[in-house]
Design a protein around this motif. Sequence first.
Motif, PDB file in Angstrom:
ATOM      1  N   ILE A   8       0.874  -1.170   0.000  1.00 49.41           N
ATOM      2  CA  ILE A   8       0.000   0.000   0.000  1.00 49.41           C
ATOM      3  C   ILE A   8       0.907   1.213   0.000  1.00 49.41           C
ATOM      4  O   ILE A   8       1.652   1.441   0.957  1.00 49.41           O
ATOM      5  CB  ILE A   8      -0.946   0.003   1.225  1.00 49.41           C
ATOM      6  CG1 ILE A   8      -1.853  -1.225   1.170  1.00 49.41           C
ATOM      7  CG2 ILE A   8      -1.782   1.288   1.260  1.00 49.41           C
ATOM      8  CD1 ILE A   8      -2.716  -1.425   2.399  1.00 49.41           C
ATOM      9  N   SER A  10       3.422   3.762  -2.901  1.00 49.16           N
ATOM     10  CA  SER A  10       4.476   3.491  -3.895  1.00 49.16           C
ATOM     11  C   SER A  10       5.711   4.365  -3.691  1.00 49.16           C
ATOM     12  O   SER A  10       6.376   4.735  -4.644  1.00 49.16           O
ATOM     13  CB  SER A  10       3.925   3.714  -5.304  1.00 49.16           C
ATOM     14  OG  SER A  10       3.560   5.081  -5.465  1.00 49.16           O
ATOM     15  N   GLY A  11       5.995   4.698  -2.432  1.00 51.76           N
ATOM     16  CA  GLY A  11       7.173   5.521  -2.131  1.00 51.76           C
ATOM     17  C   GLY A  11       8.464   4.724  -2.144  1.00 51.76           C
ATOM     18  O   GLY A  11       8.495   3.576  -2.598  1.00 51.76           O
ATOM     19  N   GLU A  32      -1.729   2.496  -5.026  1.00 48.31           N
ATOM     20  CA  GLU A  32      -1.334   3.881  -4.751  1.00 48.31           C
ATOM     21  C   GLU A  32      -2.562   4.773  -4.879  1.00 48.31           C
ATOM     22  O   GLU A  32      -3.272   4.723  -5.882  1.00 48.31           O
ATOM     23  CB  GLU A  32      -0.236   4.317  -5.740  1.00 48.31           C
ATOM     24  CG  GLU A  32       0.127   5.787  -5.670  1.00 48.31           C
ATOM     25  CD  GLU A  32       0.549   6.242  -4.283  1.00 48.31           C
ATOM     26  OE1 GLU A  32       1.536   5.721  -3.759  1.00 48.31           O
ATOM     27  OE2 GLU A  32      -0.135   7.115  -3.702  1.00 48.31           O
ATOM     28  N   ASP A  34      -2.417   8.136  -4.687  1.00 43.55           N
ATOM     29  CA  ASP A  34      -2.082   9.463  -5.231  1.00 43.55           C
ATOM     30  C   ASP A  34      -1.157   9.249  -6.431  1.00 43.55           C
ATOM     31  O   ASP A  34      -1.432   8.416  -7.278  1.00 43.55           O
ATOM     32  CB  ASP A  34      -1.443  10.305  -4.119  1.00 43.55           C
ATOM     33  CG  ASP A  34      -1.304  11.777  -4.479  1.00 43.55           C
ATOM     34  OD1 ASP A  34      -1.954  12.224  -5.432  1.00 43.55           O
ATOM     35  OD2 ASP A  34      -0.529  12.483  -3.797  1.00 43.55           O
ATOM     36  N   LEU A  35      -0.048   9.977  -6.496  1.00 46.56           N
ATOM     37  CA  LEU A  35       0.876   9.850  -7.620  1.00 46.56           C
ATOM     38  C   LEU A  35       1.884   8.730  -7.365  1.00 46.56           C
ATOM     39  O   LEU A  35       2.418   8.615  -6.253  1.00 46.56           O
ATOM     40  CB  LEU A  35       1.644  11.167  -7.835  1.00 46.56           C
ATOM     41  CG  LEU A  35       0.787  12.374  -8.221  1.00 46.56           C
ATOM     42  CD1 LEU A  35       1.628  13.649  -8.235  1.00 46.56           C
ATOM     43  CD2 LEU A  35       0.149  12.147  -9.584  1.00 46.56           C
TER      44      LEU A  35
HETATM   45  C1  LIG Z   1       9.608  18.636   1.551  1.00 44.77           C
HETATM   46  C2  LIG Z   1      10.323  17.312   1.745  1.00 44.77           C
HETATM   47  C3  LIG Z   1      11.647  17.205   1.351  1.00 44.77           C
HETATM   48  C4  LIG Z   1      12.342  15.997   1.520  1.00 44.77           C
HETATM   49  N1  LIG Z   1      13.649  15.937   1.126  1.00 44.77           N
HETATM   50  C5  LIG Z   1      14.334  14.796   1.286  1.00 44.77           C
HETATM   51  C6  LIG Z   1      15.696  14.696   0.841  1.00 44.77           C
HETATM   52  O1  LIG Z   1      16.258  15.651   0.292  1.00 44.77           O
HETATM   53  N2  LIG Z   1      16.341  13.508   1.036  1.00 44.77           N
HETATM   54  C7  LIG Z   1      15.720  12.424   1.623  1.00 44.77           C
HETATM   55  O2  LIG Z   1      16.370  11.379   1.773  1.00 44.77           O
HETATM   56  N3  LIG Z   1      14.426  12.503   2.035  1.00 44.77           N
HETATM   57  C8  LIG Z   1      13.740  13.632   1.894  1.00 44.77           C
HETATM   58  N4  LIG Z   1      12.421  13.694   2.313  1.00 44.77           N
HETATM   59  C9  LIG Z   1      11.856  12.519   2.975  1.00 44.77           C
HETATM   60  C10 LIG Z   1      11.371  11.489   1.951  1.00 44.77           C
HETATM   61  O3  LIG Z   1      10.413  12.079   1.072  1.00 44.77           O
HETATM   62  C11 LIG Z   1      10.760  10.322   2.748  1.00 44.77           C
HETATM   63  O4  LIG Z   1      11.720   9.820   3.644  1.00 44.77           O
HETATM   64  C12 LIG Z   1      10.311   9.188   1.824  1.00 44.77           C
HETATM   65  O5  LIG Z   1       9.421   9.660   0.821  1.00 44.77           O
HETATM   66  C13 LIG Z   1       9.636   8.094   2.671  1.00 44.77           C
HETATM   67  O6  LIG Z   1       9.289   7.037   1.794  1.00 44.77           O
HETATM   68  P1  LIG Z   1       8.081   6.078   2.134  1.00 44.77           P
HETATM   69  O7  LIG Z   1       8.014   5.070   1.030  1.00 44.77           O
HETATM   70  O8  LIG Z   1       8.199   5.603   3.539  1.00 44.77           O
HETATM   71  O9  LIG Z   1       6.764   7.013   2.125  1.00 44.77           O
HETATM   72  P2  LIG Z   1       6.185   7.961   0.975  1.00 44.77           P
HETATM   73  O10 LIG Z   1       7.197   8.338  -0.062  1.00 44.77           O
HETATM   74  O11 LIG Z   1       5.476   9.066   1.694  1.00 44.77           O
HETATM   75  O12 LIG Z   1       5.126   7.046   0.226  1.00 44.77           O
HETATM   76  C14 LIG Z   1       3.891   6.669   0.816  1.00 44.77           C
HETATM   77  C15 LIG Z   1       2.869   6.499  -0.332  1.00 44.77           C
HETATM   78  O13 LIG Z   1       1.751   5.804   0.187  1.00 44.77           O
HETATM   79  C16 LIG Z   1       0.589   6.346  -0.398  1.00 44.77           C
HETATM   80  N5  LIG Z   1      -0.518   5.995   0.483  1.00 44.77           N
HETATM   81  C17 LIG Z   1      -0.717   6.370   1.767  1.00 44.77           C
HETATM   82  N6  LIG Z   1      -1.838   5.827   2.231  1.00 44.77           N
HETATM   83  C18 LIG Z   1      -2.360   5.073   1.237  1.00 44.77           C
HETATM   84  C19 LIG Z   1      -3.524   4.262   1.118  1.00 44.77           C
HETATM   85  N7  LIG Z   1      -4.381   4.119   2.160  1.00 44.77           N
HETATM   86  N8  LIG Z   1      -3.781   3.655  -0.061  1.00 44.77           N
HETATM   87  C20 LIG Z   1      -2.931   3.798  -1.108  1.00 44.77           C
HETATM   88  N9  LIG Z   1      -1.803   4.557  -1.057  1.00 44.77           N
HETATM   89  C21 LIG Z   1      -1.531   5.185   0.108  1.00 44.77           C
HETATM   90  C22 LIG Z   1       0.879   7.827  -0.493  1.00 44.77           C
HETATM   91  O14 LIG Z   1       0.047   8.452  -1.472  1.00 44.77           O
HETATM   92  C23 LIG Z   1       2.347   7.809  -0.904  1.00 44.77           C
HETATM   93  O15 LIG Z   1       2.516   7.833  -2.313  1.00 44.77           O
HETATM   94  C24 LIG Z   1      11.694  14.868   2.120  1.00 44.77           C
HETATM   95  C25 LIG Z   1      10.345  14.970   2.500  1.00 44.77           C
HETATM   96  C26 LIG Z   1       9.655  16.165   2.307  1.00 44.77           C
HETATM   97  C27 LIG Z   1       8.198  16.268   2.733  1.00 44.77           C
END
Ligand SMILES: Cc1cc2nc3c(=O)[nH]c(=O)nc-3n(C[C@H](O)[C@H](O)[C@H](O)COP(=O)(O)OP(=O)(O)OC[C@H]3O[C@@H](n4cnc5c(N)ncnc54)[C@H](O)[C@@H]3O)c2cc1C
Length: 79
Positions: A8, A10-11, A32, A34-35
């Motif tokens: 759930i 796609s980050g 996903e 969103d995007l």
């Molecule tokens: C302004 C900003 C700048 C940043 N700069 C950096 C940087 O320079 N370097 C760095 O290392 N990190 C940076 N980060 C942190 C980085 O973006 C996060 O650490 C990373 O995106 C986390 O990855 P993730 O896969 O855990 O979550 P995310 O990338 O947040 O992915 C989660 C995904 O799950 C989806 N989702 C949530 N709930 C549901 C649901 N119920 N059903 C379907 N889909 C769902 C969301 O839409 C999202 O696409 C930054 C963050 C921000 C906000």
Amino acid sequence: MNYDVIFIGSGHATWHAAVALKQAGKQVAIVEKDLVGGTCTNYGCDAKIALDGPFQLTEQLQRFQGHGVNSVPTIDWPA
Ligand SMILES: Cc1cc2nc3c(=O)[nH]c(=O)nc-3n(C[C@H](O)[C@H](O)[C@H](O)COP(=O)(O)OP(=O)(O)OC[C@H]3O[C@@H](n4cnc5c(N)ncnc54)[C@H](O)[C@@H]3O)c2cc1C
């Protein structure tokens, strides 16, 4: 279709795990809301670099005005 793992979101966290599982021969699905690509790709890291990079550059150039730098470019923020 049957899946071994359904992610759930796609980050980055999903990306690293999904690629490894797919390479290991597993059936993987990603849901996903969103995007595709998650926060870093769409709203976080890349977006920050695109906005912060030009700002840092022009701010540094401004400091050198009168010391060999004659003009500082302006940033077209909407573009
Ligand atoms: C302004 C900003 C700048 C940043 N700069 C950096 C940087 O320079 N370097 C760095 O290392 N990190 C940076 N980060 C942190 C980085 O973006 C996060 O650490 C990373 O995106 C986390 O990855 P993730 O896969 O855990 O979550 P995310 O990338 O947040 O992915 C989660 C995904 O799950 C989806 N989702 C949530 N709930 C549901 C649901 N119920 N059903 C379907 N889909 C769902 C969301 O839409 C999202 O696409 C930054 C963050 C921000 C906000």
